[in-house]
Enzyme design. Structure first.
Site, PDB file in Angstrom:
ATOM      1  N   THR A  28       5.106  18.588  -6.065  1.00 21.05           N
ATOM      2  CA  THR A  28       4.077  19.063  -6.992  1.00 21.05           C
ATOM      3  C   THR A  28       2.851  18.172  -6.893  1.00 21.05           C
ATOM      4  O   THR A  28       2.968  16.943  -6.857  1.00 21.05           O
ATOM      5  CB  THR A  28       4.630  19.055  -8.430  1.00 21.05           C
ATOM      6  OG1 THR A  28       5.713  19.976  -8.488  1.00 21.05           O
ATOM      7  CG2 THR A  28       3.564  19.448  -9.442  1.00 21.05           C
ATOM      8  N   ALA A  35      -2.270   5.140   0.743  1.00 18.22           N
ATOM      9  CA  ALA A  35      -2.390   4.872   2.175  1.00 18.22           C
ATOM     10  C   ALA A  35      -1.054   4.510   2.820  1.00 18.22           C
ATOM     11  O   ALA A  35      -0.844   4.778   3.989  1.00 18.22           O
ATOM     12  CB  ALA A  35      -3.403   3.762   2.426  1.00 18.22           C
ATOM     13  N   THR A  36      -0.139   3.918   2.064  1.00 23.74           N
ATOM     14  CA  THR A  36       1.175   3.610   2.651  1.00 23.74           C
ATOM     15  C   THR A  36       1.853   4.906   3.084  1.00 23.74           C
ATOM     16  O   THR A  36       2.339   5.024   4.208  1.00 23.74           O
ATOM     17  CB  THR A  36       2.057   2.819   1.663  1.00 23.74           C
ATOM     18  OG1 THR A  36       1.471   1.535   1.480  1.00 23.74           O
ATOM     19  CG2 THR A  36       3.468   2.654   2.194  1.00 23.74           C
ATOM     20  N   GLN A  73      -9.609   0.105   3.821  1.00 23.88           N
ATOM     21  CA  GLN A  73     -10.680  -0.797   3.361  1.00 23.88           C
ATOM     22  C   GLN A  73     -12.077  -0.247   3.681  1.00 23.88           C
ATOM     23  O   GLN A  73     -13.073  -0.807   3.229  1.00 23.88           O
ATOM     24  CB  GLN A  73     -10.524  -2.189   3.999  1.00 23.88           C
ATOM     25  CG  GLN A  73      -9.239  -2.902   3.629  1.00 23.88           C
ATOM     26  CD  GLN A  73      -9.170  -3.327   2.170  1.00 23.88           C
ATOM     27  OE1 GLN A  73     -10.180  -3.354   1.465  1.00 23.88           O
ATOM     28  NE2 GLN A  73      -7.991  -3.656   1.698  1.00 23.88           N
ATOM     29  N   CYS A  91      -1.215 -21.943   7.425  1.00 29.03           N
ATOM     30  CA  CYS A  91      -0.215 -23.006   7.285  1.00 29.03           C
ATOM     31  C   CYS A  91       0.881 -22.556   6.348  1.00 29.03           C
ATOM     32  O   CYS A  91       0.660 -21.762   5.459  1.00 29.03           O
ATOM     33  CB  CYS A  91      -0.777 -24.232   6.598  1.00 29.03           C
ATOM     34  SG  CYS A  91      -2.268 -24.843   7.237  1.00 29.03           S
ATOM     35  N   HIS A 103      -7.221   3.989  -5.055  1.00 29.28           N
ATOM     36  CA  HIS A 103      -7.440   2.825  -5.920  1.00 29.28           C
ATOM     37  C   HIS A 103      -8.299   1.733  -5.289  1.00 29.28           C
ATOM     38  O   HIS A 103      -8.674   0.781  -5.969  1.00 29.28           O
ATOM     39  CB  HIS A 103      -6.093   2.249  -6.384  1.00 29.28           C
ATOM     40  CG  HIS A 103      -5.347   1.493  -5.343  1.00 29.28           C
ATOM     41  ND1 HIS A 103      -5.369   0.123  -5.296  1.00 29.28           N
ATOM     42  CD2 HIS A 103      -4.584   1.908  -4.311  1.00 29.28           C
ATOM     43  CE1 HIS A 103      -4.622  -0.264  -4.263  1.00 29.28           C
ATOM     44  NE2 HIS A 103      -4.144   0.802  -3.659  1.00 29.28           N
ATOM     45  N   ASN A 134      -7.877  -5.873   6.112  1.00 31.22           N
ATOM     46  CA  ASN A 134      -7.819  -6.116   4.667  1.00 31.22           C
ATOM     47  C   ASN A 134      -7.950  -7.581   4.288  1.00 31.22           C
ATOM     48  O   ASN A 134      -8.374  -7.904   3.195  1.00 31.22           O
ATOM     49  CB  ASN A 134      -6.529  -5.538   4.089  1.00 31.22           C
ATOM     50  CG  ASN A 134      -5.303  -5.993   4.853  1.00 31.22           C
ATOM     51  OD1 ASN A 134      -5.212  -5.839   6.070  1.00 31.22           O
ATOM     52  ND2 ASN A 134      -4.366  -6.584   4.141  1.00 31.22           N
ATOM     53  N   SER A 136      -6.615   5.244   0.397  1.00 31.29           N
ATOM     54  CA  SER A 136      -6.105   5.258  -0.981  1.00 31.29           C
ATOM     55  C   SER A 136      -7.231   5.434  -1.982  1.00 31.29           C
ATOM     56  O   SER A 136      -8.341   4.962  -1.747  1.00 31.29           O
ATOM     57  CB  SER A 136      -5.453   3.913  -1.310  1.00 31.29           C
ATOM     58  OG  SER A 136      -4.166   3.837  -0.775  1.00 31.29           O
TER      59      SER A 136
END
Lengths: 416, 143
Positions: free
Chosen positions: A254, A79-80, A193, A340, A215, A165, A213
């Protein structure tokens, strides 16, 4: 083939980070490592043809999950890459002025998107595009109205994640898509997601570009897909990789045949089992949230009450510190997050963006469930977390002070 | 983060957790000194209380409460152990480097030992102030 995660290991509740490969996926992939190992570009022998047949089948499996045409699927490394290709590729293609000039076009995205969307947008900003990062509402759900407010005459692209996410909130994708369609703006969705977990229909949902993605959906790492609309309208992209012209020129290199076959199988399984999985995980998540909130005061579920994915829970606990909490729940593999600053954990920009827990020192856990999460594991997690938070609060001077009626935000702390 | 066995032991079995009363109670007790150091925004807050036997001048008991990571909890737990039985001067001599050494704190956690030393000094200063004992340049609890 055995089921993943041995009981002696920590129980796995980090499925929003990654998922174990489904053994059926691994099985489908194996012959492509050693027997059908050919290059799909080899057009004149059986090895090449076999690999190509495997890729063709996978492309169909992926397309079916999205209600797309096979020709609209571009395989990526994940996905990146998909987000980068969609955002930069569309920006460069639909730019209003060439490189080196200002006012190259306006892009709209959200402030709590994944870094793989935010950072490409920031790069484009440096290159002369205008970007609006829309602030999230307190419940984290982006509506069409919010996006509409940000649109301009020169808007060329809107990029919004389907589900967040960290907190699992679901944005109004279909309605935002409709808005973009009416105005002829390219609409990209980061579906990492969502896809494979929830029903997806690129036609009804009005999506032009959709990345995800393998994974995250029980497929292998290093593989993903980008849906690129071909009709009504045909969306064009400038490629980021140049070379052999694979994937209709969108993505040279490839083909990762084993990965692609695995992704296809993962999509096929998701198609058949998502309804069952989602219903089961929703019940488990609800049980977990309800039980934790009931037994621990000053705790809260982050994000919209209902518009959230079935398998992600993000819960804040007041008066406990993040790293101390993570150490106490080391038998549960999960993610921490907090608005925080902690001595050693970075604050979450997503929770900060929502303004979570500004008034009390707190820590959050993201617990994300998956295909093999059991009721026993959830009960174990509830027990463990409850115990940990109570124990840490017994040690926490802030909890004492709060109970004594001292407003800890008004104390003059000695800052280092 | 990989922690040494002594940190884990103090984190899992902290010594002397607690206090000698509420904030309001403690204020009026001359035999108790309190040190409250750190800040919630920084992710560490330590509260250390010492109870002094006013006849002998020895620290009879010590208690802590800490909001923070495992190293912060371990550092304050260790500090209470060391404080018990010491005179005020002996307590004043405790250095953060001794805590680092005893717990094998990793470099990124040295600030936890500094905070514990600050807490000790703040508690001693509070006790001395309550009892009109002069302190070295009234060294402050906060800095």
């Amino acid at each position: 083939m055995t089921k993943p995660a041995a009981p002696s290991s920590p129980i796995y509740m980090d499925h929003a980070a990654t998922t174990p490969c489904d053994p059926r996926v691994v099985e489908a992939m194996l012959p492509y490592f050693t027997q059908m190992f050919g290059n799909t570009g080899s057009r004149n022998h059986k090895y090449g043809w076999d690999a190509e047949a495997g890729v063709d089948k996978a492309r169909e499996q992926v397309a079916k999950l999205l209600n797309a045409d096979e020709k609209e699927i571009i395989f990526t490394s994940g996905a990146t890459e998909g987000n980068n290709l969609a955002i930069k590729g569309a920006a460069y293609m639909y730019e209003k002025a060439p490189a080196g000039q200002a006012k190259r076009g306006h892009i709209v995205t959200g402030l709590i998107e994944h870094k793989a969307v935010l950072d490409p947008c920031k790069r484009l900003q440096k290159e002369g595009f205008d970007v609006t990062f829309v602030d999230p509402p307190v419940d984290g759900v982006y509506t069409a109205e919010m996006i509409k407010q940000a649109l301009r005459e020169d808007t060329i692209l809107v990029s919004i994640m389907w589900a967040n996410n960290e907190i699992g909130t679901i944005n109004e994708v279909r309605e935002i898509g409709k808005l973009c369609k009416e105005r002829g703006i390219v609409f990209h969705v980061d579906g990492t997601q969502w896809v494979g977990k929830m029903p997806t229909d690129v036609e009804k949902d009005n999506i032009d570009l959709l990345s995800f993605s393998g994974h995250k959906i029980y497929g292998p790492k290093g593989i993903g897909a980008l849906y690129v609309r071909r009709k009504k309208p045909r969306v064009r992209l400038q490629s980021l990789f140049d070379g052999g012209g694979q994937e209709r020129g969108f993505r040279s290199g490839t083909l990762n045949v084993t990965g692609i076959v695995g992704l296809g199988k993962a999509c096929e399984i998701a198609m058949n089992e998502m309804e069952h999985d989602a219903a089961r995980l929703f019940k488990l998540r609800k049980h977990m949230e309800d039980s934790l909130l009931k037994s621990l005061d000053y705790s809260a579920v982050n994000g919209h009450k209902d518009k959230r994915l079935p398998h992600i829970a993000n819960i804040s606990f007041g008066f406990v510190e993040g790293e101390g909490l993570m150490m106490a729940v080391k038998d549960i593999a999960c993610s921490s997050g907090s608005a925080c600053t902690s001595a050693s954990l970075e604050p979450s920009y997503v929770l900060k963006g929502l303004g979570v827990g500004d008034e009390l020192a707190h820590s959050s856990l993201r617990l994300s469930l998956g295909r093999w999460t059991t009721q026993e594991q959830v009960d174990f997690a509830i027990e463990k977390i409850t115990f940990a938070v109570k124990r840490l609060r017994e040690m926490s001077p802030l909890y004492d002070m709060h109970k004594e009626g001292i407003d800890i935000s008004k104390v003059e702390w000695a800052h280092h | 983060m990989a922690y040494g066995p002594k940190i884990i032991d103090h984190y899992e079995n902290p010594r002397n957790v607690g206090s000698f009363g509420t904030q309001a109670d403690i204020k009026n007790r001359k035999d108790v000194g309190v040190g409250l150091v750190g800040a919630p925004e920084c992710g560490d807050v330590m509260q250390l209380q010492i109870k002094v036997n006013q006849a002998t001048g020895q620290i009879e008991d010590a208690k802590f409460k800490t909001f923070g990571c495992g190293s912060a909890i371990a550092s304050s737990s260790l500090a209470t152990e060391w404080l018990k039985g010491k005179t005020l001067d002996q307590a004043e001599a405790i250095k953060n480097t001794q805590i680092v050494e005893e717990l094998s704190l990793p470099p990124v956690k040295i600030h936890c030992s500094v905070l514990a030393e600050d807490a000790i000094r703040a508690a001693l200063a509070d006790y001395k102030k309550k009892n009109g004992i002069a302190t070295e340049a009234s060294q402050t609890a906060a800095h």
